[in-house]
Design a protein around this motif. Structure first.
Motif, PDB file in Angstrom:
ATOM      1  N   SER A   1       0.817  -1.214   0.000  1.00  0.00           N
ATOM      2  CA  SER A   1       0.000   0.000   0.000  1.00  0.00           C
ATOM      3  C   SER A   1       0.853   1.268   0.000  1.00  0.00           C
ATOM      4  O   SER A   1       0.380   2.322  -0.395  1.00  0.00           O
TER       5      SER A   1
ATOM      6  N   VAL B   1       3.878  -5.020  -9.029  1.00  0.00           N
ATOM      7  CA  VAL B   1       3.801  -5.345  -7.606  1.00  0.00           C
ATOM      8  C   VAL B   1       5.209  -5.396  -7.023  1.00  0.00           C
ATOM      9  O   VAL B   1       6.189  -5.417  -7.751  1.00  0.00           O
TER      10      VAL B   1
ATOM     11  N   SER C   1      -2.586  -5.500  -2.440  1.00  0.00           N
ATOM     12  CA  SER C   1      -3.145  -6.438  -3.416  1.00  0.00           C
ATOM     13  C   SER C   1      -2.472  -7.796  -3.298  1.00  0.00           C
ATOM     14  O   SER C   1      -1.289  -7.888  -2.952  1.00  0.00           O
TER      15      SER C   1
ATOM     16  N   THR D   1      -2.379 -11.473  -5.576  1.00  0.00           N
ATOM     17  CA  THR D   1      -2.764 -12.265  -6.742  1.00  0.00           C
ATOM     18  C   THR D   1      -2.096 -13.627  -6.604  1.00  0.00           C
ATOM     19  O   THR D   1      -0.875 -13.712  -6.459  1.00  0.00           O
TER      20      THR D   1
END
Length: 181
Positions: free
Chosen positions: A106, A136, A166, A168
Motif C-alpha cells: 500500500s 507489484v 493487493s 494475486t
C-alpha cells in the motif's frame, strides 16, 4: 590443467626512490574475474549431488583429490558455496500445492517493506520471498497442504497485514524444471 599457487611480481613502473611492484596471485585474480571451467564443473557436480565424495568429485572434474578439496574449500571460504542441504520430497511432508503469490504494498516506504519481509520470514508457509520489479513489489512461493490451508494463510497472514494492498495467487500445476534443491 590445475592453476598453480604462486605469486608473480610484475614491475608496474618506477617513481623517484620507489620501485612499484604489483603482486599477482592467479587464484585470487581468477576469483575476481570469474569462475574458471574447473570451478564451474565442481559447482555443477555439487549442485547435482552435495554428498558426493571428494574422490568421486575429483574424478569427475579431472583433478587430483587434494587439488579438488582445496578448490572446494576455497569456494566455501569465499562464500560461493554457502552451504549444503537436503532435497525434500514435499508430498512426503504434507505439501500438496505450491502457490506463487504476487503482493502489492500500500506504500513504498522502507518501514513497510521491512515489516512485510519480517512477517514473511515468520510465516512457515512462505518458502521464498522475492522483492521484484513491475506492477507489484513481492513474489512469494508458498507451500501448503491444500486449498483450505492456503485460504487460512491468505486470510490470517497476508490479509491482516496493513502493508498489503493487493494479492494475486497463481497455483502451480507442476514443475518441469526445478533446480533449487
Amino acid at each position: 590443467m590445475a592453476v598453480s599457487y604462486y605469486l608473480k611480481a610484475i614491475i608496474c613502473g618506477a617513481v623517484p626512490n620507489f620501485l612499484v611492484i604489483a603482486v599477482k596471485n592467479p587464484v585470487f585474480t581468477q576469483s575476481m574475474t570469474g569462475m574458471d571451467k574447473i570451478n564451474r564443473n565442481i559447482l555443477r557436480e555439487l549442485e547435482t549431488n552435495g554428498r558426493i565424495s571428494n574422490a568421486e568429485l575429483s574424478n569427475r572434474v579431472a583433478l587430483s583429490p587434494s587439488a579438488c578439496l582445496r578448490r572446494v574449500q576455497d569456494l566455501e571460504r569465499s562464500g560461493v558455496i554457502k552451504g549444503y542441504r537436503a532435497v525434500i520430497d514435499r508430498k512426503a511432508v504434507g505439501v500438496g500445492i505450491t502457490i506463487f503469490v504476487l503482493v502489492g504494498l500500500s506504500a513504498h516506504l522502507r518501514k513497510d517493506a521491512l515489516a512485510f519481509e519480517a512477517a514473511m520470514e515468520a510465516a512457515p508457509e512462505v518458502r521464498e520471498c522475492h522483492n521484484i520489479t513491475g506492477a507489484v513489489e513481492y513474489m512469494l512461493r508458498v507451500e501448503v497442504a491444500g486449498l483450505d490451508a492456503y485460504k487460512a494463510f491468505h486470510a490470517n497472514t497476508l490479509g491482516i497485514l496493513p502493508q498489503v494492498a493487493s494479492i494475486t495467487s497463481h497455483i502451480s500445476l507442476g514443475s518441469s524444471k526445478d533446480l533449487r534443491g
